[in-house]
Design a protein around this motif. Structure first.
Motif, PDB file in Angstrom:
ATOM      1  N   LEU A   1      -6.203  -4.104   1.139  1.00 48.05           N
ATOM      2  CA  LEU A   1      -5.569  -3.305   0.081  1.00 48.05           C
ATOM      3  C   LEU A   1      -6.648  -2.686  -0.804  1.00 48.05           C
ATOM      4  CD1 LEU A   1      -2.715  -5.774  -0.917  1.00 48.05           C
ATOM      5  CD2 LEU A   1      -2.468  -3.646   0.361  1.00 48.05           C
ATOM      6  N   CYS A   2      -7.157  -1.560  -0.388  1.00 51.63           N
ATOM      7  CA  CYS A   2      -8.271  -0.969  -1.146  1.00 51.63           C
ATOM      8  C   CYS A   2      -8.014   0.491  -1.487  1.00 51.63           C
ATOM      9  CB  CYS A   2      -9.567  -1.124  -0.368  1.00 51.63           C
ATOM     10  SG  CYS A   2      -9.465  -0.500   1.304  1.00 51.63           S
ATOM     11  N   SER A   3      -6.749   0.929  -1.478  1.00 48.73           N
ATOM     12  CA  SER A   3      -6.476   2.335  -1.803  1.00 48.73           C
ATOM     13  C   SER A   3      -6.686   2.571  -3.295  1.00 48.73           C
ATOM     14  CB  SER A   3      -5.053   2.719  -1.416  1.00 48.73           C
ATOM     15  OG  SER A   3      -4.126   2.143  -2.309  1.00 48.73           O
ATOM     16  N   GLN A   4      -7.062   3.798  -3.626  1.00 53.03           N
ATOM     17  CA  GLN A   4      -7.299   4.168  -5.024  1.00 53.03           C
ATOM     18  C   GLN A   4      -6.017   4.031  -5.847  1.00 53.03           C
ATOM     19  OE1 GLN A   4     -10.341   4.802  -6.399  1.00 53.03           O
ATOM     20  NE2 GLN A   4      -9.191   4.706  -8.292  1.00 53.03           N
ATOM     21  N   SER A   5      -4.871   4.409  -5.237  1.00 52.09           N
ATOM     22  CA  SER A   5      -3.593   4.340  -5.954  1.00 52.09           C
ATOM     23  C   SER A   5      -3.304   2.909  -6.387  1.00 52.09           C
ATOM     24  CB  SER A   5      -2.428   4.794  -5.075  1.00 52.09           C
ATOM     25  OG  SER A   5      -2.812   5.760  -4.163  1.00 52.09           O
ATOM     26  N   LEU A   6      -3.509   1.966  -5.469  1.00 55.10           N
ATOM     27  CA  LEU A   6      -3.208   0.569  -5.781  1.00 55.10           C
ATOM     28  C   LEU A   6      -4.213   0.024  -6.792  1.00 55.10           C
ATOM     29  CD1 LEU A   6      -1.420  -1.875  -5.210  1.00 55.10           C
ATOM     30  CD2 LEU A   6      -3.016  -2.526  -3.414  1.00 55.10           C
TER      31      LEU A   6
ATOM     32  N   ALA B   1       0.834  -1.218   0.000  1.00 54.58           N
ATOM     33  CA  ALA B   1       0.000   0.000   0.000  1.00 54.58           C
ATOM     34  C   ALA B   1       0.862   1.259   0.000  1.00 54.58           C
ATOM     35  CB  ALA B   1      -0.925  -0.007   1.215  1.00 54.58           C
ATOM     36  N   ARG B   2       1.939   1.236   0.819  1.00 58.41           N
ATOM     37  CA  ARG B   2       2.816   2.410   0.895  1.00 58.41           C
ATOM     38  C   ARG B   2       3.561   2.600  -0.432  1.00 58.41           C
ATOM     39  NH1 ARG B   2       6.215   1.320   5.486  1.00 58.41           N
ATOM     40  NH2 ARG B   2       4.542   2.017   6.843  1.00 58.41           N
TER      41      ARG B   2
ATOM     42  N   ALA C   1       3.872 -11.468  -5.714  1.00 60.57           N
ATOM     43  CA  ALA C   1       3.793 -11.055  -7.123  1.00 60.57           C
ATOM     44  C   ALA C   1       3.477  -9.567  -7.232  1.00 60.57           C
ATOM     45  CB  ALA C   1       2.735 -11.879  -7.853  1.00 60.57           C
ATOM     46  N   TYR C   2       2.622  -9.062  -6.325  1.00 54.48           N
ATOM     47  CA  TYR C   2       2.299  -7.625  -6.319  1.00 54.48           C
ATOM     48  C   TYR C   2       3.550  -6.783  -6.095  1.00 54.48           C
ATOM     49  CZ  TYR C   2      -2.818  -8.265  -6.052  1.00 54.48           C
ATOM     50  OH  TYR C   2      -4.126  -8.571  -6.316  1.00 54.48           O
ATOM     51  N   THR C   3       4.448  -7.254  -5.218  1.00 50.93           N
ATOM     52  CA  THR C   3       5.663  -6.463  -4.950  1.00 50.93           C
ATOM     53  C   THR C   3       6.525  -6.384  -6.214  1.00 50.93           C
ATOM     54  OG1 THR C   3       7.001  -8.343  -4.153  1.00 50.93           O
ATOM     55  CG2 THR C   3       5.690  -7.162  -2.512  1.00 50.93           C
ATOM     56  N   HIS C   4       6.619  -7.507  -6.963  1.00 44.36           N
ATOM     57  CA  HIS C   4       7.370  -7.483  -8.229  1.00 44.36           C
ATOM     58  C   HIS C   4       6.678  -6.584  -9.252  1.00 44.36           C
ATOM     59  CE1 HIS C   4      10.123 -10.472  -6.813  1.00 44.36           C
ATOM     60  NE2 HIS C   4       9.227 -11.437  -6.744  1.00 44.36           N
ATOM     61  N   LEU C   5       5.353  -6.681  -9.295  1.00 43.32           N
ATOM     62  CA  LEU C   5       4.577  -5.879 -10.247  1.00 43.32           C
ATOM     63  C   LEU C   5       4.785  -4.381 -10.003  1.00 43.32           C
ATOM     64  CD1 LEU C   5       2.190  -5.560 -12.356  1.00 43.32           C
ATOM     65  CD2 LEU C   5       0.701  -5.525 -10.376  1.00 43.32           C
TER      66      LEU C   5
ATOM     67  N   ARG D   1       3.410   5.960  -2.767  1.00 43.07           N
ATOM     68  CA  ARG D   1       4.607   6.719  -3.152  1.00 43.07           C
ATOM     69  C   ARG D   1       4.740   6.782  -4.673  1.00 43.07           C
ATOM     70  NH1 ARG D   1       8.544   3.921   1.368  1.00 43.07           N
ATOM     71  NH2 ARG D   1       8.034   5.317   3.100  1.00 43.07           N
ATOM     72  N   LEU D   2       4.414   5.682  -5.317  1.00 51.13           N
ATOM     73  CA  LEU D   2       4.496   5.646  -6.782  1.00 51.13           C
ATOM     74  C   LEU D   2       3.531   6.651  -7.394  1.00 51.13           C
ATOM     75  CD1 LEU D   2       5.650   4.308  -9.294  1.00 51.13           C
ATOM     76  CD2 LEU D   2       4.012   2.451  -9.016  1.00 51.13           C
ATOM     77  N   SER D   3       2.316   6.730  -6.849  1.00 52.82           N
ATOM     78  CA  SER D   3       1.327   7.683  -7.379  1.00 52.82           C
ATOM     79  C   SER D   3       1.726   9.125  -7.095  1.00 52.82           C
ATOM     80  CB  SER D   3      -0.059   7.400  -6.789  1.00 52.82           C
ATOM     81  OG  SER D   3      -0.089   7.730  -5.419  1.00 52.82           O
ATOM     82  N   GLU D   4       2.558   9.326  -6.063  1.00 51.07           N
ATOM     83  CA  GLU D   4       3.046  10.679  -5.740  1.00 51.07           C
ATOM     84  C   GLU D   4       4.316  11.024  -6.517  1.00 51.07           C
ATOM     85  OE1 GLU D   4       3.606  10.367  -1.555  1.00 51.07           O
ATOM     86  OE2 GLU D   4       1.460  10.446  -1.081  1.00 51.07           O
ATOM     87  N   GLY D   5       4.788  10.100  -7.360  1.00 48.96           N
ATOM     88  CA  GLY D   5       5.991  10.355  -8.155  1.00 48.96           C
ATOM     89  C   GLY D   5       7.288  10.052  -7.433  1.00 48.96           C
ATOM     90  N   ARG D   6       7.207   9.368  -6.276  1.00 53.54           N
ATOM     91  CA  ARG D   6       8.423   9.038  -5.517  1.00 53.54           C
ATOM     92  C   ARG D   6       8.850   7.605  -5.844  1.00 53.54           C
ATOM     93  NH1 ARG D   6       5.591  10.186  -0.028  1.00 53.54           N
ATOM     94  NH2 ARG D   6       7.541   9.528   0.959  1.00 53.54           N
TER      95      ARG D   6
END
Length: 628
Positions: free
Chosen positions: A327-332, A209-210, A241-245, A214-219
């Motif tokens: 895991l239900c965040s919009q970013s993910l 989730a974190r 698999a999600y971590t690799h993705l 961070r990815l959606s924030e450009g970090r």
């Protein structure tokens, strides 16, 4: 006196027995797995939840006693698990607050009215080095789960050290002895979900989730570091698999496509049903311009989506608090989202046709149309991203059939389009230059007008394709008839610029590609070119020259019109003009890539074609005459 002293113990035993019976009933139900429907599981979960709540109210009906607190916290844990599993997070949080406040009463500490992390810090200190410590740690696991499920990542970050300590304590097996004693004694209150498994799940889900946030924030580089650490954690393979993705997505954002592809490959090796990794791989191949690899990825993606479990990853041993709940965040969600099987099939069909695999693409188009008809049209409106509308799909499939040298089948699809919309076409139509209004306002005002424009353009495209079909069949009379129908339909349209009266559209009015005016002019140019070429085949050279010149006025980059215009001029004895016309045509630079055009708006590759080599020879032979 002794009976009175035994009463609380007897009551406690009954409560433990009641708790354990509920836990065992749930475990038995859980063991039946696929034999029960989702509704049956939900019904049983609601019943368990209600029973745990009743039991908890009984226990909390007496003052908090140290002897009962262990049992009370266990039942609170079980009731809270049930509430959270039903996404009743406010209720679960309330249960945790009540339970921990009772702990403070037992330890003699004053309740703290403060924010959640400070409150938990106080509770943890109050039970440190006491028998209640492990129970409170279990409850903290559930608090962590609620923060995660409600996307409170900042709160988790604030409490980072304590949660890391919790993970270390529980995952290394430093717990109370209930797991060993469970099988030996019936006076140990059972837990509905193993806290050790839960804390492992929470740990990796927090990284995921974190990382997505961070990815959606450009970090991206910061996100990548955490995700790579998480990939070696004990967890269900879908989460690894999600971590690799997500690592791949970070690398893609950092303009390292080959390394991103390696991560997506790892994700697929870890979880072969990982549709998101397949989809992201396909996007990388598209970005790299590797069309054949893109087509292969689309085919695999479509096959996987068509499997019964294609959109539901297996998440074993997490029946109550599942990763999908945590895991239900919009970013993910946006990073994991993939188009529907129908959208992928449409993409696959289009890419195959555009990249030389026409017969393969035709079969995919026919599969798509069959699927749309078998779906009762219900699911079509829910497509995300939306599919093109049905008439447009028919026209695309028709164009593909024509490219595959199947003109008779193309004619049938075009007839379907015309039969559906001819009666709905307006007598006259004015295309207006878009006004500068808010997007929402424009959408409301223009929806009906856009519908009428689209229908007219579809009808024009259907007639155009039918003209191409008859050209392919060398039926020049029928070809002229259908091209004429297209032209007659399109010349009814006028274009109105702001501050001017409606007028006949011209090539210099066309702004951006893919606008209605652009499509109109292209259709007009192609139909005039088609009719002109048909006239050349029956030696009606004056009519042919007129149409081919009009075609170049409507659509100046029409290669077919330019070459055939030169041919007609040559036959009419105007050879210098013919040579100039051919040379000008060969200098055309196509302003748009072929991929951005609908298939039915592309110039036909069938029918009478001119050999450019022969035309060059003619110009060379004419050379001395030109210099003289």
């Amino acid at each position: 006196m002794s009976n009175k002293m035994c009463q609380p113990l007897s009551l406690s035993d009954r409560w433990i027995q009641e708790n354990n019976e509920l836990v065992n009933k749930w475990k038995q139900q859980e063991g039946e797995g696929d034999a029960l429907s989702r509704d049956q599981n939900q019904t049983h979960l609601r019943w368990c939840s209600s029973e745990f709540h009743k039991l908890l109210r009984k226990i909390q009906g007496i003052p908090p006693l140290a002897d009962h607190t262990h049992l009370e916290l266990t039942v609170a844990y079980n009731a809270c698990v049930c509430a959270a599993a039903q996404s009743q997070f406010s209720e679960a949080e309330l249960l945790l607050t009540q339970a921990t406040e009772r702990v403070l009463q037992v330890t003699g500490d004053d309740p703290v009215a403060s924010d959640s992390p400070v409150f938990w810090t106080t509770v943890l200190k109050s039970v440190e080095n006491t028998a209640l410590n492990s129970c409170v740690l279990y409850l903290l696991c559930l608090q962590w789960a609620i923060w995660l499920a409600t996307c409170q990542l900042k709160t988790i970050q604030t409490f980072h050290e304590e949660l890391c300590s919790l993970f270390e304590t529980l995952s290394t097996g430093v717990m109370d002895d209930r797991s060993e004693a469970r099988g030996k004694s019936s006076d140990i209150p059972l837990l509905l979900m193993d806290p050790r498994r839960l804390v492992e799940l929470l740990h990796i889900c927090t990284f995921i989730a974190r990382g997505a946030e961070r990815l959606s924030e450009g970090r991206s580089s910061e996100a990548l570091h955490g995700l790579q650490s998480a990939s070696s954690l004990p967890a269900p393979r879908t989460l690894v698999a999600y971590t690799h993705l997500l690592s791949g997505s970070c690398l893609a954002h950092m303009s390292r496509p080959q390394m991103a592809l390696q991560c997506y490959r790892k994700a697929l090796e870890t979880d072969p049903r990982g549709v998101s990794a397949l989809y992201q791989s396909m996007l990388i191949y598209r970005q790299l311009g590797n069309a054949q690899a893109e087509i292969q990825a689309l085919r695999l993606l479509h096959s996987t989506l068509m499997l019964p479990s294609g959109t539901e990853p297996a998440l074993a041993s997490t029946h109550l608090l599942s990763p999908s709940l945590l895991l239900c965040s919009q970013s993910l969600s946006s990073l994991l989202s993939v188009p529907s099987a129908l959208s992928v099939l449409h993409n696959l069909a289009l890419k195959c046709v555009l990249h030389g695999r026409v017969s393969e693409g035709v079969e995919y188009y026919l599969d798509l149309l069959a699927a749309l008809h078998s779906d009762d049209q219900h699911g079509v409106h829910a497509e995300v991203p939306p599919l093109p509308r049905l008439p447009k799909l028919y026209l695309e499939a028709g164009a593909a059939l024509l490219m595959a040298r199947r003109p008779a089948d193309c004619l049938v699809l075009c007839d379907e389009v015309l039969n559906a919309i001819l009666e709905l076409l307006p007598e006259n139509l004015v295309l207006e230059e878009p006004e500068e209004k808010s997007e929402a306002e424009s959408r409301v005002l223009c929806a009906e007008a856009e519908d009428r424009v689209e229908m007219l353009l579809w009808a024009g495209a259907a007639y155009l394709l039918q003209g191409h079909c008859h050209t392919h069949l060398t039926d020049w009379k029928q070809a002229v008839t259908h091209y004429t129908r297209c032209i007659n339909l399109l010349v009814k349209v006028r274009f109105k610029k702001r501050g001017f009266p409606p007028q006949i559209p011209s090539a210099d009015m066309v702004g951006k590609q893919a606008t209605d005016l652009y499509v109109l002019q292209r259709l007009k140019g192609l139909s005039l070119a088609g009719r002109g070429i048909s006239f050349t085949q029956t030696d009606q050279l004056r009519e042919a020259l007129r149409d081919l010149q009009f075609s170049l006025q409507a659509f100046p980059d029409c290669v077919g019109a330019g070459l055939w215009c030169g041919e007609v001029l040559w036959r009419l004895g105007r050879r210098q003009e013919a040579a100039a016309c051919w040379e000008k045509t060969w200098s055309f630079t196509t302003q748009s890539s072929v991929e951005s055009l609908s298939l039915y708006l592309q110039e036909p590759q069938s029918g009478p074609l001119l050999d450019s080599t022969e035309l060059c020879h003619r110009i060379q032979e004419l050379g001395p005459t030109l210099s003289a």
